[in-house]
Scaffold this motif. Structure first.
Motif, PDB file in Angstrom:
ATOM      1  N   PRO A 261       0.811  -1.216   0.000  1.00 18.61           N
ATOM      2  CA  PRO A 261       0.000   0.000   0.000  1.00 18.61           C
ATOM      3  C   PRO A 261       0.845   1.267   0.000  1.00 18.61           C
ATOM      4  O   PRO A 261       1.996   1.250   0.450  1.00 18.61           O
ATOM      5  N   PRO A 262       0.265   2.363  -0.473  1.00 20.20           N
ATOM      6  CA  PRO A 262       0.981   3.623  -0.569  1.00 20.20           C
ATOM      7  C   PRO A 262       0.992   4.371   0.764  1.00 20.20           C
ATOM      8  O   PRO A 262       0.566   3.842   1.803  1.00 20.20           O
ATOM      9  N   LEU A 263       1.454   5.615   0.723  1.00 21.32           N
ATOM     10  CA  LEU A 263       1.487   6.442   1.929  1.00 21.32           C
ATOM     11  C   LEU A 263       0.085   6.575   2.524  1.00 21.32           C
ATOM     12  O   LEU A 263      -0.083   6.571   3.736  1.00 21.32           O
ATOM     13  N   TYR A 264      -0.914   6.699   1.645  1.00 24.49           N
ATOM     14  CA  TYR A 264      -2.308   6.781   2.091  1.00 24.49           C
ATOM     15  C   TYR A 264      -3.079   5.601   1.524  1.00 24.49           C
ATOM     16  O   TYR A 264      -3.585   5.653   0.401  1.00 24.49           O
ATOM     17  N   PRO A 265      -3.175   4.505   2.285  1.00 23.33           N
ATOM     18  CA  PRO A 265      -3.974   3.367   1.809  1.00 23.33           C
ATOM     19  C   PRO A 265      -5.450   3.742   1.724  1.00 23.33           C
ATOM     20  O   PRO A 265      -5.886   4.792   2.211  1.00 23.33           O
ATOM     21  N   GLU A 266      -6.206   2.881   1.101  1.00 21.09           N
ATOM     22  CA  GLU A 266      -7.616   3.185   0.834  1.00 21.09           C
ATOM     23  C   GLU A 266      -8.381   3.533   2.104  1.00 21.09           C
ATOM     24  O   GLU A 266      -9.220   4.445   2.110  1.00 21.09           O
ATOM     25  N   SER A 267      -8.084   2.838   3.200  1.00 16.52           N
ATOM     26  CA  SER A 267      -8.807   3.111   4.443  1.00 16.52           C
ATOM     27  C   SER A 267      -8.540   4.527   4.936  1.00 16.52           C
ATOM     28  O   SER A 267      -9.439   5.210   5.445  1.00 16.52           O
TER      29      SER A 267
END
Length: 311
Positions: A261-267
């Motif tokens: 996941p990236p710095l801001y995951p979907e959650s």
């Protein structure tokens, strides 16, 4: 306000003929600022944007965006403790960086401007707009600005270092010359596979010191003081609670090491979108945390929104 232009040749070539640099007085000394003037100014007020870089970056990271906006004045400081502003004293922190940028806006007589912040620069942008609302028209928050959300069981202190631990390790390293530092960055999974002239200039500008023992320009103490505020810094929380300017949040699908996941995951994206319904959310595909501003395909996806902000 004095002027300085001493740069490695590789950096000067990338920054281009529109570029100049100035030194703006701030607490403890002068803040180094890069300025790209419009190539052919139209009659009337010159459109301007202020660009604020990330936690271990420099104003050189904005060169691709500057090339894509030849009709705009772009003003990009090296934040305190970074780049050619590395010798400015602490304390650091988002309020200090915001006040430094406000001093730049006032010294250059920019009036009210749109502000584009990348990574930690997005946090600084929010605090700038909160502390100096009359200087800002709108915000573009590029893969940053929203406090990082620790996964279950992870303490906030551990979260910040988990995200930026590799960067902290790099700041403590030394390199014999710029070629060795380029070799180091060529192995970086987010920037190495798509190396450009800008990548080389960005890396060359970052290295300071004497041959045989050169090192990255960001002060370790600056990183340590600033990093904690990316999780739950009080000035950032206050700025978000009192957000009064139009703001667009650009989110990259891959992180600082090109990871998912990236710095801001979907959650985390869902959480902040629900908490701040006035925030305009834009997903930027096919980029990572760096290439969203350092490759043309990332910049091209930002441009329509920045042009609208200028209007």
């Amino acid at each position: 306000m004095s002027t300085t232009t001493t740069l490695p040749e590789s950096v000067s070539a990338v920054l281009g003929p529109r570029y100049r640099s100035v030194e703006v007085p701030v607490r403890g000394g002068d803040l180094h600022v890069g300025v790209w003037e419009p190539a052919a100014p139209a009659p009337g007020p010159v459109p301007s944007l202020v660009l604020i870089h990330g936690i271990t970056a420099s104003h050189v990271s904005w060169a691709e965006l500057a090339a894509a906006l030849p009709h705009v004045r772009l003003v990009a400081p090296d934040l305190r403790g970074r780049g050619r502003s590395r010798d400015l004293p602490g304390p650091y922190g988002m309020p200090t960086h915001a006040d430094d940028v406000a001093a730049v806006v006032e010294a250059l007589d920019l009036g009210r401007v749109g502000v584009v912040g990348h990574s930690m620069g997005a946090f600084v942008s929010l605090v700038l707009a909160d502390r100096h609302p009359d200087l800002v028209t709108a915000l573009a928050l590029v893969d940053g600005g929203m406090p990082l959300v620790p996964p279950p069981g992870v303490e906030p202190e551990a979260m910040s270092m988990a995200v930026l631990g590799p960067a902290a390790e790099r700041l403590r390293m030394t390199f014999p010359d710029r070629a060795a530092y380029r070799d180091f960055w060529a192995q970086h999974p987010a920037l190495g596979p798509e190396w450009t002239d800008l990548t080389g200039a960005y890396v060359d500008y970052d290295l300071v010191g004497n041959a045989g023992a050169m090192h990255p320009s960001t002060r370790v103490r600056a990183l340590e003081e600033d990093i904690r505020e990316l999780v739950d810094g009080s000035s950032v929380v206050h700025a978000l609670d009192h957000l009064r300017h139009p703001a667009t949040w650009f989110v990259a699908p891959r992180g600082l090491m090109d990871e998912v996941p990236p710095l801001y995951p979907e959650s985390a994206v869902d959480r902040w979108a629900a908490q701040l319904p006035q925030l305009r959310l834009v997903h930027v595909p096919d980029v990572n945390h760096y290439t969203i501003v350092m490759l043309r395909r990332g910049v091209d996806q930002l441009l329509p929104h920045l042009e609208a902000m200028l209007r």
